[in-house]
Scaffold this active site. Structure first.
Site: not given
Ligand code: PRP
Ligand code: URA
Length: 212
Positions: A103, A107, A203, A206
């Site tokens: 994400r 944005t 997160d 993380d």
């Molecule tokens: C997080 C999570 C989802 C997304 C959710 O991933 O694991 O994929 O955010 O957000 P949304 O519903 O608003 O689209 P992230 O983009 O942080 O990537 P990561 O898994 O690599 O940490």
């Molecule tokens: N992605 C995450 O990892 N945590 C949130 O709360 C939203 C998006």
């Protein structure tokens, strides 16, 4: 869209420790896997099976086995990887494909950066894993992509969902005609101004992988 919120004291108990900011990465990973195994029970309620004949030591009988083509499990990288082991423990013969999505934190739009999936998903039942359904943008894009390739039955499994994400998923997929089921450990209060789930767990990627 069929929405199933898991209502089980063990799930609520494990989610509490997952949310706690004092929980370290190894414990977080273990809890995410255990939660997935509990949610898998509900997510696989309509897994496709077919009858087959066996003999017990006492008598012949008809049992069931997973149908072909076998279900496809798709964790959304990175955080969905933390749920994969908990799912394959229950469905060891399933095939696994990968989608990498991130994400954009300004944005909140998802960007797909990796894809290792079979080209043709005609007639496939797919289980999509991602711990967080926040705006719902990542999950909606992933599911539409799978449907465009022929998947005809989708179960999306997450640990936490925001009401905004559930509503977005519902409207974004309303024209597909493909059954979609959402299984979530809980639905939290809301999203904050940065698109994080409140109270949430922070997160997920993380916390799983110890990134600071
Ligand atoms: C997080 C999570 C989802 C997304 C959710 O991933 O694991 O994929 O955010 O957000 P949304 O519903 O608003 O689209 P992230 O983009 O942080 O990537 P990561 O898994 O690599 O940490
Ligand atoms: N992605 C995450 O990892 N945590 C949130 O709360 C939203 C998006």
């Amino acid at each position: 869209m069929d929405v199933h919120v898991a209502d089980h004291p063990l799930i609520a108990h494990k989610l509490t420790y997952l949310r706690d900011k004092r929980t370290d990465s190894p414990t977080f990973r273990r809890l995410a896997e255990e939660l997935m195994t509990l949610l898998a029970y509900e997510a696989t309620r309509e897994v496709r099976v077919e009858p087959f004949e066996i003999e017990t030591p006492v008598a012949p009988t008809t049992g069931i086995k997973l149908s072909n083509p076998k279900p496809l499990i798709v964790p959304i990288l990175r955080a969905g990887l933390g749920m994969l082991e908990g799912m394959v423990r229950l469905l060891p013969s399933a095939e696994v494909g990968f989608l990498g999505m991130q994400r954009n934190e300004e944005t909140l739009e998802p960007v797909t950066y990796a894809n290792r999936l079979p080209d043709d998903l005609t007639g496939r039942q797919v289980f999509v894993l991602d711990p967080m359904l926040a705006t719902g943008g990542s999950m909606a894009d992933a599911i539409r992509y799978l449907i465009d390739r022929g998947a005809d039955d989708i179960a999306a499994v997450c640990l936490l969902a925001a009401p905004e994400g559930v509503a977005h998923l519902e409207s974004a997929l309303s024209d597909t005609g493909v059954p979609v089921k959402l299984v979530t450990g809980t639905i939290d209060e809301r999203l904050n101004e940065k698109g994080y789930i409140v109270p949430g767990l922070g997160d997920a990627g993380d916390r799983l992988y110890g990134t600071v």
